[in-house]
Design an enzyme around this catalytic site. Structure first.
Site, short mmCIF file in Angstrom:
data_model
loop_
_atom_site.label_atom_id
_atom_site.label_comp_id
_atom_site.label_asym_id
_atom_site.label_seq_id
_atom_site.Cartn_x
_atom_site.Cartn_y
_atom_site.Cartn_z
N CYS A 70 0.86 -1.18 0.00
CA CYS A 70 0.00 0.00 0.00
C CYS A 70 0.89 1.23 0.00
O CYS A 70 1.66 1.44 0.95
CB CYS A 70 -0.87 -0.02 1.26
N CYS A 180 -0.97 3.38 -6.71
CA CYS A 180 -1.84 2.83 -5.67
C CYS A 180 -2.15 1.42 -6.13
O CYS A 180 -2.49 1.20 -7.30
CB CYS A 180 -3.13 3.66 -5.57
N1 DGL Z 1 -4.04 0.45 -2.03
C1 DGL Z 1 -3.60 1.59 -1.36
C2 DGL Z 1 -2.38 2.26 -1.99
O1 DGL Z 1 -1.60 1.60 -2.63
C3 DGL Z 1 -4.55 2.54 -0.68
C4 DGL Z 1 -5.95 2.68 -1.13
C5 DGL Z 1 -6.81 3.41 -0.10
O2 DGL Z 1 -7.16 2.75 0.87
O3 DGL Z 1 -7.10 4.59 -0.28
O4 DGL Z 1 -2.16 3.42 -1.82
#
Ligand code: DGL
Length: 259
Positions: A70, A180
């Site tokens: 993430c 993301c």
């Molecule tokens: N999947 C996450 C990232 O790579 C975050 C998504 C979220 O919860 O806003 O930033």
């Protein structure tokens, strides 16, 4: 011992999906913080608290490394986690450097969540790698919501992306960085909106390579039958419908992998 992959939600599966291909003899724990997703539109303090809770849980699961799959959690919490715990903790940041290394003359569009796009870590990265001021940033928070409800290629997704990309003269760009992990689900829709000159760049392969390097360094690679356990905010996923949802996401990622 196991390797943990942690994300706010289903995005982290895109990193796990790659790891499952290249580490066929490891056991994985996948932790999606489904009680608190999305992270990208919350406050930094809230996300730091959620990440701390996830780590407290994961450290009781016999893990030998934690991949923060993430970009948002990495941006605001990984430094503190590394201070607290002596184990390999692999974070992610938008692959702007990789994109500029591929083509250092055309523009690069880094897409991510609002926290990542505005964060100090992003500023430092841009300062370090974007000497010619080629990088633009775009927050796409709605994609996280769409992904969580498994809405990947509806007209609403296409309309949202078309509108968000409209201000950019895409002929001038060599790549779009998927900054993301939730954004990997939308490569087919994005492909229909981007001219051919724009390539996708993500950090999944680099992150898993770094994981392997760190495990090798400590002699921690194993030779077990591959296994994955899934947790939502600390609760083991056993419900068949939820396990099916996870499999559907992995199936979608397999299709997106080739785009
Ligand atoms: N999947 C996450 C990232 O790579 C975050 C998504 C979220 O919860 O806003 O930033």
């Amino acid at each position: 011992m196991k390797i943990a992959f942690f994300d706010s939600g289903m995005g982290g599966l895109s990193v796990l999906h790659h790891a499952m291909k290249v580490l066929p003899h490891e056991q994985f724990v996948f932790y999606a913080d489904e009680d608190h997703v999305p992270y990208g539109t919350k406050s930094t303090a809230e996300v730091q608290k959620f990440v701390g809770e996830a780590f407290d849980f994961l450290l009781k699961q016999d893990v030998k490394a934690i991949v923060v799959a993430c970009n948002t959690a990495t941006s605001v919490a990984v430094a503190e986690m590394r201070r607290r715990y002596d184990m390999p903790i692999i974070g992610m940041e938008p692959a702007a450097k990789k994109a500029l290394d591929l083509d250092g003359t055309h523009r690069v569009l880094v897409t991510a969540t609002p926290i990542t796009v505005k964060g100090r870590k992003m500023e430092l990265l841009i300062e370090k790698v974007d000497k010619d001021h080629l990088v633009d940033r775009l927050a796409l928070p709605e994609l996280v919501t769409f992904a969580e409800r498994q809405e990947f290629n509806s007209p609403a997704v296409t309309d949202y992306l078309r509108e968000q990309l409209a201000p950019f003269d895409l002929k001038e760009y060599s790549s779009l960085v998927l900054g993301c992990t939730h954004f990997n689900y939308f490569k087919d829709t994005l492909r229909t909106l981007l001219p051919e000159n724009v390539a996708f760049v993500d950090g999944n392969e680099g992150t898993v390579n770094e994981l392997i390097r760190r495990l090798k360094e400590r002699n921690l690679l194993e030779n077990n039958p591959q296994q994955v356990e899934y947790f939502y905010s600390g609760r083991k996923v056993t419900d068949l419908m939820e396990l099916e949802r996870l499999q559907k996401c992995l199936g979608r990622l397999e299709k997106m992998y080739r785009i």
